[in-house]
Design an enzyme around this catalytic site. Structure first.
Site, PDB file in Angstrom:
ATOM      1  N   HIS A   1      -0.084   3.629   4.664  1.00 23.68           N
ATOM      2  CA  HIS A   1      -0.904   4.292   3.656  1.00 23.68           C
ATOM      3  C   HIS A   1      -0.624   5.786   3.654  1.00 23.68           C
ATOM      4  CE1 HIS A   1      -2.970   0.561   4.671  1.00 23.68           C
ATOM      5  NE2 HIS A   1      -3.653   0.640   3.543  1.00 23.68           N
TER       6      HIS A   1
ATOM      7  N   SER B   1       0.812  -1.216   0.000  1.00 20.35           N
ATOM      8  CA  SER B   1       0.000   0.000   0.000  1.00 20.35           C
ATOM      9  C   SER B   1       0.843   1.263   0.000  1.00 20.35           C
ATOM     10  CB  SER B   1      -0.935  -0.002   1.215  1.00 20.35           C
ATOM     11  OG  SER B   1      -1.866  -1.056   1.138  1.00 20.35           O
TER      12      SER B   1
END
Length: 297
Positions: free
Chosen positions: A244, A181
């Protein structure tokens, strides 16, 4: 009737071989254009501001293909399949013991094994995890690599992966980390900033759609990560969601510089040195924190 001076007309644009160049709209409307030409035309309209499209179409070709993002995706899928069948799993939806014992997974107690700050991107926690990352990075990464080539996309992707793990080690130090991610969010962050800054040039009619689509993907993915982190009884180590954010910030800085500097020399761009300098300072601080200040023994 006034005479028309041909020499005063707009000169025809030609490439290095003396062939006349056509603009983006002519290329799109030309019924004789091949599939590759039409594909590159659409890529240029989605990825580049108007002033850079003709230069891209002049040099565009399908060889070599976008090697970096394809090889990374194959590697991530291969590692997922390996751990899914290496040790019997109750289901493929969520992998348990196999990934937590992997030498690739980032674990806070094993952070002295420095490769884990990068290698965690190859390990994924389940089918929805690997599919989500692969779909986004292929749909976005392939067009980006066609325009900016593998080195630039690779630098942005890997800067997001490293920034994600280092940010997690600082702001969520007791959590493990798996998944790509950080790299995916770096690609989205760079494209998002480029779309915002060049909003009027990069297909204005669809500009809102692209920005809203990225925000929707990010909101859904982060929401799911927060749900897994705080509202489910997940087995094993808690999985961090900070990667993230770290990857997205890397993309909105380093990625924006790379993706907005098409056909220009980065070394002469002050934004490049500002972002690279900030990223290096962050790396130095993260190293010092993990060596001397981390609460994890």
């Amino acid at each position: 009737m006034a005479d028309i001076d041909i020499e005063e007309g707009d000169p025809l644009q030609v490439d290095g071989a003396g062939r006349q160049l056509r603009n983006v709209r002519e290329e799109e409307d030309d019924p004789e254009a091949g599939c590759c030409e039409r594909f590159h035309n659409h890529v240029s309209r989605w990825m580049l501001p108007e002033h850079a499209r003709d230069k891209y179409l002049e040099r565009a070709n399908c060889c070599p293909p976008p090697i970096f993002i394809i090889l990374i995706s194959i590697g991530e899928l291969a590692v997922f399949i390996y751990y899914a069948v290496w040790k019997p799993q109750k289901q493929w939806i969520t992998l348990d013991d196999a990934i937590w014992k992997s030498p690739l997974t980032y674990k806070p107690t094993l952070r002295e094994e420095a490769w884990r700050f990068i290698s965690y991107m190859f390990v994924h926690a389940g089918v929805q995890h690997i599919l989500g990352n692969l779909i986004i990075q292929l749909l976005l990464g392939i067009p980006l690599e066609l325009v900016h080539k593998g080195f630039e996309v690779g630098m942005v992707y890997m800067s997001g992966v490293l920034a994600g793990s280092l940010a997690s080690s600082i702001f969520d130090p007791y959590s493990a980390l798996v998944g790509a991610s950080g790299g995916v969010y770096a690609l989205m962050g760079g494209y998002f900033m480029n779309a915002v800054v060049n909003f009027r040039e990069m297909l204005p009619l669809l500009g809102v759609f692209r920005i809203v689509a990225i925000l929707a993907i990010v909101g859904t993915d982060v929401g799911f990560a927060l749900y897994r982190r705080f509202l489910t009884d997940a087995h094993g180590l808690p999985v961090s969601f900070v990667a993230h954010i770290g990857g997205g910030v890397a993309g909105m800085t380093v990625g924006y510089v790379f993706f907005s500097a098409y056909n220009t020399k980065l070394l002469k761009d002050p934004r490049f040195w500002l972002c690279i300098g900030g990223y290096i300072l962050f790396l130095l601080f993260a190293v010092i924190f993990n060596v001397f200040l981390s609460p994890v023994s």
